[in-house]
Design an enzyme around this catalytic site. Structure first.
Site, short mmCIF file in Angstrom:
data_model
loop_
_atom_site.label_atom_id
_atom_site.label_comp_id
_atom_site.label_asym_id
_atom_site.label_seq_id
_atom_site.Cartn_x
_atom_site.Cartn_y
_atom_site.Cartn_z
N LYS A 141 0.86 -1.19 0.00
CA LYS A 141 0.00 0.00 0.00
C LYS A 141 0.88 1.22 0.00
O LYS A 141 1.77 1.35 0.85
CB LYS A 141 -0.91 -0.01 1.22
CG LYS A 141 -1.86 1.16 1.29
CD LYS A 141 -3.01 0.93 2.26
CE LYS A 141 -2.52 0.69 3.66
NZ LYS A 141 -3.65 0.52 4.61
N CYS A 150 -0.06 14.74 -5.71
CA CYS A 150 -0.75 13.97 -6.76
C CYS A 150 -1.84 13.06 -6.21
O CYS A 150 -1.64 12.37 -5.21
CB CYS A 150 0.28 13.13 -7.52
SG CYS A 150 -0.43 12.09 -8.81
N CYS A 185 -3.70 11.46 -8.92
CA CYS A 185 -4.06 10.77 -10.17
C CYS A 185 -3.17 9.56 -10.44
O CYS A 185 -3.43 8.80 -11.38
CB CYS A 185 -4.01 11.74 -11.36
SG CYS A 185 -2.34 12.08 -11.98
N CYS A 241 2.61 16.44 -7.35
CA CYS A 241 1.90 16.61 -8.63
C CYS A 241 2.83 17.29 -9.63
O CYS A 241 3.45 18.30 -9.30
CB CYS A 241 0.66 17.48 -8.39
SG CYS A 241 -0.13 18.12 -9.88
N HIS A 298 -2.01 15.02 -14.40
CA HIS A 298 -3.47 14.84 -14.34
C HIS A 298 -4.16 15.48 -15.55
O HIS A 298 -5.23 15.03 -15.95
CB HIS A 298 -4.04 15.40 -13.03
CG HIS A 298 -3.76 16.84 -12.81
ND1 HIS A 298 -2.65 17.31 -12.13
CD2 HIS A 298 -4.43 17.94 -13.23
CE1 HIS A 298 -2.66 18.63 -12.11
NE2 HIS A 298 -3.72 19.04 -12.79
S1 FES Z 1 -2.77 15.06 -9.61
FE1 FES Z 1 -1.37 13.59 -10.42
S2 FES Z 1 0.04 14.80 -11.55
FE2 FES Z 1 -1.38 16.23 -10.75
#
Ligand code: FES
Ligand code: FES
Lengths: 94, 94
Positions: B43, B61, B63, B72, B76
């Site tokens: 995890k 991040c 995504c 990030c 995304h």
């Molecule tokens: S939320 Fe994953 S790169 Fe921006």
């Protein structure tokens, strides 16, 4: 910005309720990762004011399955078991 | 903890390199949301020490596509365009 994949609709070109529904369906059925949270928003961004956190450690959801999003409610456990995935929260410490 | 879906393997019962590969493949092909980040971990959990952040606002991040995860890097945007999804980062403010 990177070019979109051929044949794939651009989110920005779609407006209104019908378009938003279509995007939500696409994400749920295809390779989107957010099936249901705030699909009326073009991009779901949340801000944590770290100085105002009430607890010393607060878990924030990164699996898009939490019933208390943006907080983590443990739903990543069910998601990981069902799919073989390995996602977990971001812990923010004061 | 919730019971796993019938017929779905439990991550905990699988060990070693081959098993880890199998889980990564499952997640990439199916409804998993993390295709490649730290698949050797059961995890993926990260901790932010808010008091030690260097910038006033730091995007994290959600995504699972960032090249600088857990930060990030804007990936995304490409993910949202390709899938019709609407995910975005968690912004942590000092
Ligand atoms: S939320 Fe994953 S790169 Fe921006
Ligand atoms: S509920 Fe989503 S990461 Fe925990």
């Amino acid at each position: 910005a990177p070019a979109p994949a051929p044949g794939v609709g651009r989110g920005r070109a779609r407006r209104g309720t019908v378009a938003v529904r279509a995007e939500a369906d696409t994400a749920a059925a295809g390779s989107g990762i957010n099936p249901a949270i705030r699909k009326e928003e073009a991009k779901v961004v949340d801000t944590v004011l770290a100085g105002e956190l009430s607890k010393p450690l607060t878990p924030y959801c990164r699996c898009w399955r939490s019933g208390t999003f943006p907080l983590c409610d443990g739903s990543h456990v069910k998601h990981n078991k069902a799919t073989g995935d390995n996602v977990g929260p971001l812990l923010v410490k004061k």
